[in-house]
Design a protein around this motif. Structure first.
Motif, PDB file in Angstrom:
ATOM      1  N   MET A   1      -7.818   5.434   9.141  1.00  0.00           N
ATOM      2  CA  MET A   1      -9.013   6.205   9.108  1.00  0.00           C
ATOM      3  C   MET A   1      -9.403   7.641   8.529  1.00  0.00           C
ATOM      4  O   MET A   1     -10.467   7.562   7.979  1.00  0.00           O
ATOM      5  CB  MET A   1      -8.841   5.912  10.390  1.00  0.00           C
ATOM      6  CG  MET A   1      -8.773   4.833  11.424  1.00  0.00           C
ATOM      7  SD  MET A   1      -8.856   5.265  13.365  1.00  0.00           S
ATOM      8  CE  MET A   1     -10.535   6.199  13.519  1.00  0.00           C
ATOM      9  N   HIS A   2      -8.458   7.307   7.344  1.00  0.00           N
ATOM     10  CA  HIS A   2      -9.200   8.711   6.583  1.00  0.00           C
ATOM     11  C   HIS A   2      -9.000   8.013   5.377  1.00  0.00           C
ATOM     12  O   HIS A   2      -9.814   9.112   4.148  1.00  0.00           O
ATOM     13  CB  HIS A   2      -7.250   9.387   6.660  1.00  0.00           C
ATOM     14  CG  HIS A   2      -7.399  10.116   7.876  1.00  0.00           C
ATOM     15  ND1 HIS A   2      -8.104  10.318   8.940  1.00  0.00           N
ATOM     16  CD2 HIS A   2      -6.127   9.384   8.867  1.00  0.00           C
ATOM     17  CE1 HIS A   2      -7.842  10.734   9.744  1.00  0.00           C
ATOM     18  NE2 HIS A   2      -6.534  10.085  10.487  1.00  0.00           N
TER      19      HIS A   2
ATOM     20  N   VAL B   1       0.908  -0.930   0.012  1.00  0.00           N
ATOM     21  CA  VAL B   1       0.098   0.171  -0.194  1.00  0.00           C
ATOM     22  C   VAL B   1       1.101   1.513   0.166  1.00  0.00           C
ATOM     23  O   VAL B   1       1.584   1.502   1.018  1.00  0.00           O
ATOM     24  CB  VAL B   1      -0.924   0.210   0.890  1.00  0.00           C
ATOM     25  CG1 VAL B   1      -1.729   1.016   1.324  1.00  0.00           C
ATOM     26  CG2 VAL B   1      -1.682  -1.812   1.292  1.00  0.00           C
ATOM     27  N   LEU B   2       0.591   2.047  -0.859  1.00  0.00           N
ATOM     28  CA  LEU B   2       1.404   3.339  -0.717  1.00  0.00           C
ATOM     29  C   LEU B   2       0.625   3.942  -0.188  1.00  0.00           C
ATOM     30  O   LEU B   2      -0.768   4.761  -0.629  1.00  0.00           O
ATOM     31  CB  LEU B   2       1.605   3.916  -1.914  1.00  0.00           C
ATOM     32  CG  LEU B   2       2.261   2.472  -3.667  1.00  0.00           C
ATOM     33  CD1 LEU B   2       2.229   3.491  -4.765  1.00  0.00           C
ATOM     34  CD2 LEU B   2       4.041   2.264  -3.189  1.00  0.00           C
ATOM     35  N   ASP B   3       1.276   4.987   0.415  1.00  0.00           N
ATOM     36  CA  ASP B   3       0.860   6.099   0.828  1.00  0.00           C
ATOM     37  C   ASP B   3       2.001   7.315   1.504  1.00  0.00           C
ATOM     38  O   ASP B   3       2.401   7.153   2.103  1.00  0.00           O
ATOM     39  CB  ASP B   3       0.107   5.601   3.054  1.00  0.00           C
ATOM     40  CG  ASP B   3      -0.101   6.635   3.964  1.00  0.00           C
ATOM     41  OD1 ASP B   3      -0.635   7.912   2.459  1.00  0.00           O
ATOM     42  OD2 ASP B   3      -0.671   6.534   4.702  1.00  0.00           O
ATOM     43  N   ARG B   4       1.274   8.456   0.750  1.00  0.00           N
ATOM     44  CA  ARG B   4       1.823   9.046   0.811  1.00  0.00           C
ATOM     45  C   ARG B   4       3.683   9.829   0.705  1.00  0.00           C
ATOM     46  O   ARG B   4       5.096   9.521   1.354  1.00  0.00           O
ATOM     47  CB  ARG B   4       2.380  10.348   1.707  1.00  0.00           C
ATOM     48  CG  ARG B   4       0.245  11.343   1.462  1.00  0.00           C
ATOM     49  CD  ARG B   4       0.128  11.975   3.131  1.00  0.00           C
ATOM     50  NE  ARG B   4      -1.220  11.848   3.256  1.00  0.00           N
ATOM     51  CZ  ARG B   4      -1.836  12.992   2.859  1.00  0.00           C
ATOM     52  NH1 ARG B   4      -0.768  13.263   1.516  1.00  0.00           N
ATOM     53  NH2 ARG B   4      -2.564  13.647   3.045  1.00  0.00           N
ATOM     54  N   GLY B   5       4.232   8.569  -0.750  1.00  0.00           N
ATOM     55  CA  GLY B   5       5.125   8.250  -0.726  1.00  0.00           C
ATOM     56  C   GLY B   5       5.464   7.312  -0.007  1.00  0.00           C
ATOM     57  O   GLY B   5       7.111   6.211  -0.488  1.00  0.00           O
TER      58      GLY B   5
ATOM     59  N   ASP C   1      -5.040   7.638  -1.557  1.00  0.00           N
ATOM     60  CA  ASP C   1      -5.192   8.675  -2.210  1.00  0.00           C
ATOM     61  C   ASP C   1      -5.909  10.010  -1.965  1.00  0.00           C
ATOM     62  O   ASP C   1      -7.189   9.588  -1.764  1.00  0.00           O
ATOM     63  CB  ASP C   1      -5.551   8.774  -3.204  1.00  0.00           C
ATOM     64  CG  ASP C   1      -5.658  10.359  -4.338  1.00  0.00           C
ATOM     65  OD1 ASP C   1      -5.625  10.808  -3.672  1.00  0.00           O
ATOM     66  OD2 ASP C   1      -5.644  10.345  -5.915  1.00  0.00           O
ATOM     67  N   HIS C   2      -5.124  10.130  -0.599  1.00  0.00           N
ATOM     68  CA  HIS C   2      -5.281  11.119   0.380  1.00  0.00           C
ATOM     69  C   HIS C   2      -6.391  12.741  -0.513  1.00  0.00           C
ATOM     70  O   HIS C   2      -7.115  13.513   0.423  1.00  0.00           O
ATOM     71  CB  HIS C   2      -5.068  12.216   1.600  1.00  0.00           C
ATOM     72  CG  HIS C   2      -4.407  11.134   2.024  1.00  0.00           C
ATOM     73  ND1 HIS C   2      -5.060   9.743   3.432  1.00  0.00           N
ATOM     74  CD2 HIS C   2      -3.102  10.082   2.247  1.00  0.00           C
ATOM     75  CE1 HIS C   2      -4.442   9.413   3.841  1.00  0.00           C
ATOM     76  NE2 HIS C   2      -3.061   9.316   2.824  1.00  0.00           N
TER      77      HIS C   2
END
Length: 237
Positions: free
Chosen positions: A39-40, A11-15, A58-59
């Motif tokens: 949670m976001h 899982v990619l999350d902000r780099g 993707d936030h």
């Protein structure tokens, strides 16, 4: 767990790359959610076609599905007139009047096929239509599961083509489809075999290539369609 060994998820999350393993009896989606514990945002597919299943958080861009209305038909007409779309949709000139006749009953809930608009951050960018394969007997014989849910789709806005939206669009539809068709074991899509972009979207969303078949066209020609199947329990649970 596959016969060859455990299936891994990333899982990619902000780099950052968060890695995990799919537990026995667990879906790829559930493993991704457990791995990122966010949670976001919901992990969405980046590429599920390889041995390691890659998801992304993707936030910034939220992809959603809503029911189509007749007020959406001018957008649909514009999308179907776009250069990247019209090659694959050849059933009539995409005027609003033509689309009223083609999609009106589906929009109004008077047909087994239903229409949905894809939104990114609240802006309409494409559409999806779905139907139970068994509701169309001539089509049902082409797939292995008459109770599968069929899906057709397009990204209409050129700015979103090639941006990784396709798999996430199908994922948003799947989340809704799980509630509408809780007993469906599989989803089915069959784009023109020459439509490499559409086939790529399906593979990245977790579909596997299945039966190819010839489909008669309104002009008397025949098009070879590439059937693809997604196994619900394995991919999304």
């Amino acid at each position: 767990m596959s016969p060859e060994g455990p299936v891994h998820v990333v899982v990619l999350d902000r780099g950052r790359e968060l890695t995990g393993v799919v537990h026995e009896g667990e879906s790829w989606a559930a493993a991704a959610r457990r791995t990122c514990a966010s949670m976001h945002a919901e992990p969405e597919p980046l590429d599920l076609s390889e041995e390691t299943k890659r998801f992304v958080l993707d936030h910034d861009n939220r992809v959603a599905i809503r029911a189509m209305t007749r007020g959406d038909l001018p957008d649909v007409a514009r999308w179907r007139s776009a250069e990247h779309v019209r090659r694959w949709f050849t059933d009539g000139k995409p005027t609003v009047d033509f689309l009223e006749g083609k999609y009106g009953e589906r929009i109004d809930g008077m047909s087994p096929t239903r229409m949905w608009v894809v939104e990114v951050n609240g802006r309409s960018v494409g559409f999806v239509q779905d139907y139970r394969i068994g509701d169309y007997p001539d089509y049902a014989v082409l797939g292995p599961d008459p109770d599968a849910i069929g899906i057709d789709y397009l990204i209409g806005e050129p700015a979103w083509v090639g941006q990784g939206l396709g798999a996430r669009m199908l994922w948003a539809w799947m989340r809704r489809a799980r509630g509408r068709f809780p007993d469906a074991a599989s989803y089915f899509a069959a784009p023109d075999h020459r439509n490499a972009a559409s086939v790529r979207i399906l593979r990245k969303a977790g579909f596997a290539e299945g039966l190819w078949f010839d489909e008669p066209q309104p002009d008397g020609s025949v098009t070879t369609m590439a059937g693809h199947i997604l196994h619900v329990a394995q991919v999304i649970g």
